[in-house]
Design a protein around this motif. Structure first.
Motif, PDB file in Angstrom:
ATOM      1  N   VAL A  90      -0.320 -19.159  -0.119  1.00  0.00           N
ATOM      2  CA  VAL A  90      -0.633 -18.259   0.988  1.00  0.00           C
ATOM      3  C   VAL A  90      -1.393 -19.019   2.066  1.00  0.00           C
ATOM      4  O   VAL A  90      -1.083 -18.919   3.257  1.00  0.00           O
ATOM      5  N   VAL A  91      -2.365 -19.795   1.652  1.00  0.00           N
ATOM      6  CA  VAL A  91      -3.189 -20.548   2.604  1.00  0.00           C
ATOM      7  C   VAL A  91      -2.379 -21.614   3.330  1.00  0.00           C
ATOM      8  O   VAL A  91      -2.468 -21.758   4.552  1.00  0.00           O
ATOM      9  N   LYS A  92      -1.547 -22.347   2.607  1.00  0.00           N
ATOM     10  CA  LYS A  92      -0.871 -23.510   3.181  1.00  0.00           C
ATOM     11  C   LYS A  92       0.467 -23.196   3.842  1.00  0.00           C
ATOM     12  O   LYS A  92       0.888 -23.914   4.759  1.00  0.00           O
ATOM     13  N   LYS A  93       1.150 -22.144   3.378  1.00  0.00           N
ATOM     14  CA  LYS A  93       2.538 -21.952   3.796  1.00  0.00           C
ATOM     15  C   LYS A  93       2.853 -20.609   4.455  1.00  0.00           C
ATOM     16  O   LYS A  93       3.914 -20.473   5.061  1.00  0.00           O
ATOM     17  N   GLN A  94       1.968 -19.626   4.314  1.00  0.00           N
ATOM     18  CA  GLN A  94       2.360 -18.279   4.730  1.00  0.00           C
ATOM     19  C   GLN A  94       1.620 -17.727   5.938  1.00  0.00           C
ATOM     20  O   GLN A  94       1.903 -16.605   6.375  1.00  0.00           O
ATOM     21  N   LEU A  95       0.696 -18.458   6.489  1.00  0.00           N
ATOM     22  CA  LEU A  95      -0.140 -17.919   7.556  1.00  0.00           C
ATOM     23  C   LEU A  95       0.258 -18.388   8.948  1.00  0.00           C
ATOM     24  O   LEU A  95      -0.421 -18.061   9.923  1.00  0.00           O
ATOM     25  N   GLY A  96       1.361 -19.105   9.045  1.00  0.00           N
ATOM     26  CA  GLY A  96       1.743 -19.680  10.333  1.00  0.00           C
ATOM     27  C   GLY A  96       1.994 -18.661  11.427  1.00  0.00           C
ATOM     28  O   GLY A  96       1.779 -18.948  12.613  1.00  0.00           O
ATOM     29  N   GLN A  97       2.460 -17.463  11.054  1.00  0.00           N
ATOM     30  CA  GLN A  97       2.760 -16.441  12.055  1.00  0.00           C
ATOM     31  C   GLN A  97       1.655 -15.388  12.176  1.00  0.00           C
ATOM     32  O   GLN A  97       1.811 -14.404  12.894  1.00  0.00           O
ATOM     33  N   VAL A  98       0.539 -15.599  11.483  1.00  0.00           N
ATOM     34  CA  VAL A  98      -0.604 -14.698  11.583  1.00  0.00           C
ATOM     35  C   VAL A  98      -1.528 -15.206  12.684  1.00  0.00           C
ATOM     36  O   VAL A  98      -1.800 -16.399  12.774  1.00  0.00           O
ATOM     37  N   SER A  99      -1.991 -14.287  13.520  1.00  0.00           N
ATOM     38  CA  SER A  99      -2.858 -14.671  14.636  1.00  0.00           C
ATOM     39  C   SER A  99      -3.827 -13.547  14.949  1.00  0.00           C
ATOM     40  O   SER A  99      -3.820 -12.492  14.285  1.00  0.00           O
ATOM     41  N   SER A 100      -4.634 -13.747  15.989  1.00  0.00           N
ATOM     42  CA  SER A 100      -5.567 -12.706  16.402  1.00  0.00           C
ATOM     43  C   SER A 100      -4.844 -11.462  16.894  1.00  0.00           C
ATOM     44  O   SER A 100      -5.450 -10.388  17.005  1.00  0.00           O
ATOM     45  N   ALA A 101      -3.553 -11.585  17.199  1.00  0.00           N
ATOM     46  CA  ALA A 101      -2.768 -10.425  17.634  1.00  0.00           C
ATOM     47  C   ALA A 101      -2.233  -9.610  16.455  1.00  0.00           C
ATOM     48  O   ALA A 101      -1.748  -8.488  16.635  1.00  0.00           O
ATOM     49  N   PRO A 162      -8.321 -12.162  12.373  1.00  0.00           N
ATOM     50  CA  PRO A 162      -9.660 -11.561  12.285  1.00  0.00           C
ATOM     51  C   PRO A 162      -9.718 -10.078  12.613  1.00  0.00           C
ATOM     52  O   PRO A 162     -10.639  -9.388  12.189  1.00  0.00           O
ATOM     53  N   ASP A 163      -8.749  -9.582  13.378  1.00  0.00           N
ATOM     54  CA  ASP A 163      -8.773  -8.179  13.785  1.00  0.00           C
ATOM     55  C   ASP A 163      -7.780  -7.320  13.005  1.00  0.00           C
ATOM     56  O   ASP A 163      -7.602  -6.138  13.317  1.00  0.00           O
ATOM     57  N   ALA A 164      -7.143  -7.898  12.015  1.00  0.00           N
ATOM     58  CA  ALA A 164      -6.117  -7.164  11.256  1.00  0.00           C
ATOM     59  C   ALA A 164      -6.743  -6.311  10.157  1.00  0.00           C
ATOM     60  O   ALA A 164      -7.771  -6.669   9.576  1.00  0.00           O
ATOM     61  N   ARG A 165      -6.100  -5.189   9.892  1.00  0.00           N
ATOM     62  CA  ARG A 165      -6.406  -4.444   8.678  1.00  0.00           C
ATOM     63  C   ARG A 165      -5.650  -5.130   7.550  1.00  0.00           C
ATOM     64  O   ARG A 165      -4.433  -5.310   7.626  1.00  0.00           O
ATOM     65  N   VAL A 166      -6.370  -5.510   6.509  1.00  0.00           N
ATOM     66  CA  VAL A 166      -5.759  -6.224   5.390  1.00  0.00           C
ATOM     67  C   VAL A 166      -5.712  -5.294   4.176  1.00  0.00           C
ATOM     68  O   VAL A 166      -6.733  -4.741   3.767  1.00  0.00           O
ATOM     69  N   VAL A 167      -4.519  -5.128   3.647  1.00  0.00           N
ATOM     70  CA  VAL A 167      -4.327  -4.303   2.452  1.00  0.00           C
ATOM     71  C   VAL A 167      -3.875  -5.207   1.314  1.00  0.00           C
ATOM     72  O   VAL A 167      -2.795  -5.813   1.372  1.00  0.00           O
ATOM     73  N   VAL A 168      -4.713  -5.330   0.310  1.00  0.00           N
ATOM     74  CA  VAL A 168      -4.395  -6.107  -0.877  1.00  0.00           C
ATOM     75  C   VAL A 168      -3.743  -5.164  -1.886  1.00  0.00           C
ATOM     76  O   VAL A 168      -4.329  -4.149  -2.263  1.00  0.00           O
ATOM     77  N   VAL A 169      -2.524  -5.489  -2.290  1.00  0.00           N
ATOM     78  CA  VAL A 169      -1.750  -4.605  -3.166  1.00  0.00           C
ATOM     79  C   VAL A 169      -1.704  -5.211  -4.568  1.00  0.00           C
ATOM     80  O   VAL A 169      -1.406  -6.401  -4.729  1.00  0.00           O
ATOM     81  N   GLY A 170      -2.000  -4.410  -5.566  1.00  0.00           N
ATOM     82  CA  GLY A 170      -2.133  -4.916  -6.924  1.00  0.00           C
ATOM     83  C   GLY A 170      -0.849  -4.926  -7.718  1.00  0.00           C
ATOM     84  O   GLY A 170       0.268  -4.908  -7.185  1.00  0.00           O
ATOM     85  N   TYR A 171      -1.006  -4.938  -9.034  1.00  0.00           N
ATOM     86  CA  TYR A 171       0.109  -5.051  -9.982  1.00  0.00           C
ATOM     87  C   TYR A 171       0.101  -3.859 -10.934  1.00  0.00           C
ATOM     88  O   TYR A 171      -0.949  -3.299 -11.245  1.00  0.00           O
ATOM     89  N   PRO A 172       1.278  -3.478 -11.443  1.00  0.00           N
ATOM     90  CA  PRO A 172       1.338  -2.372 -12.414  1.00  0.00           C
ATOM     91  C   PRO A 172       1.064  -2.851 -13.832  1.00  0.00           C
ATOM     92  O   PRO A 172       1.124  -4.040 -14.131  1.00  0.00           O
ATOM     93  N   ARG A 173       0.757  -1.900 -14.704  1.00  0.00           N
ATOM     94  CA  ARG A 173       0.823  -2.181 -16.137  1.00  0.00           C
ATOM     95  C   ARG A 173       2.297  -2.275 -16.512  1.00  0.00           C
ATOM     96  O   ARG A 173       3.138  -1.589 -15.941  1.00  0.00           O
ATOM     97  N   PHE A 174       2.611  -3.084 -17.503  1.00  0.00           N
ATOM     98  CA  PHE A 174       4.005  -3.316 -17.852  1.00  0.00           C
ATOM     99  C   PHE A 174       4.570  -2.289 -18.832  1.00  0.00           C
ATOM    100  O   PHE A 174       5.750  -1.971 -18.776  1.00  0.00           O
ATOM    101  N   TYR A 175       3.726  -1.793 -19.754  1.00  0.00           N
ATOM    102  CA  TYR A 175       4.268  -1.049 -20.887  1.00  0.00           C
ATOM    103  C   TYR A 175       3.662   0.338 -21.050  1.00  0.00           C
ATOM    104  O   TYR A 175       2.466   0.543 -20.783  1.00  0.00           O
ATOM    105  N   ALA A 176       4.495   1.271 -21.493  1.00  0.00           N
ATOM    106  CA  ALA A 176       4.017   2.532 -22.042  1.00  0.00           C
ATOM    107  C   ALA A 176       3.720   2.287 -23.525  1.00  0.00           C
ATOM    108  O   ALA A 176       4.586   1.807 -24.253  1.00  0.00           O
TER     109      ALA A 176
END
Length: 264
Positions: A90-101, A162-176
């Protein structure tokens, strides 16, 4: 005279309220500049309909970020989530198009750092004791090492947007547990895997909160739709194997999308 003043005041209040609603509408539904970051769960592996241009990242038009973008028509949509990604990616490869806008960011990350693919391989192909040992190892990593890795990723996200709303989305449990599966993992192993998922979500939620980010918890939405339930929204072992233990298209649309939308 008093009635006239009262009527004028009421009229002014109505006009102000209407103007506020008119003004609030576009502000609330304004076209976001949206960036979707993360791993295979964010990319949509398991839901099919992959964008061939995304290559090994296997980004799907049925992934929750793409579904949200289709529903809300953001002014821009940077979909950089990638299968196999870890926090460092995420740090090295995925933030290129993220900006203050950028005004909205989603991210699902941490499972690969914790080695959940290897956990599931160990549990499926080895003994119960090997499974429980590998799960314990993963949980120790989640508790001791993952928080710092998440902090680094979250710091980088905030620095770029810096001005973005950041939503961290988690993971489900796998099994019933107990469930209706015949064979496969024991209930003890399934419970251990679920416990590790809870531990992972707990650490992710805590680090998100400490950074001022929202946390979208998908576990309740997947309740009744785990593996070994009557209506699973997760794949079991699949061919190709990369879709194993990932949400189906129904899991993305019925589990992930509403969880993210509620926090976006």
């Amino acid at each position: 005279m008093r009635f006239s003043r009262f009527a004028a005041a009421v009229s002014a209040l109505i006009i102000t309220s209407v103007l506020a609603l008119v003004g609030a509408g576009p502000a609330h539904s304004a076209a976001h500049a949206y960036a979707a970051l993360g791993d295979s769960y964010a990319a949509g592996v398991g839901s099919g309909s992959y964008d061939s241009a995304s290559g090994d990242c296997e980004r799907s038009t049925k992934a929750y970020p793409a579904l949200w973008a289709a529903d809300h028509s953001p002014s821009s949509f940077a979909f950089t989530a990638c299968s196999g990604a870890r926090t460092g990616d995420v740090v090295k490869k995925q933030l290129g198009q993220v900006s203050s806008a950028t005004t909205l960011i989603s991210v699902t990350i941490g499972g690969n750092d914790a080695g959940f693919s290897d956990v599931m391989s160990t549990c499926v192909f080895n003994s119960e004791s090997s499974c429980l040992s590998r799960v314990a190892q993963a949980r120790a990593f989640v508790d001791k090492s993952l928080p710092a890795l998440l902090d680094t990723a979250y710091d980088a996200i905030h620095a770029k947007g810096p001005d973005a709303r950041v939503v961290v989305v988690g993971y489900p449990r796998f099994y019933a547990v107990p469930g209706d599966c015949v064979g496969g993992l024991s209930d003890a192993a399934r419970s251990a895997v679920n416990g590790a998922a809870d531990d992972l979500d707990g650490v992710i939620a805590k680090r998100a909160a400490d950074h001022g980010f929202a946390f979208a918890d998908v576990r309740d939405r997947f309740t009744g739709h785990e593996l070994c339930s009557g209506s699973p929204w997760l794949h079991s072992v699949t061919l190709p194997v990369d879709e194993s233990y990932h949400p189906t298209a129904a899991g993305q649309s019925g589990g992930y999308l509403p969880a993210f939308s509620a926090s976006a």
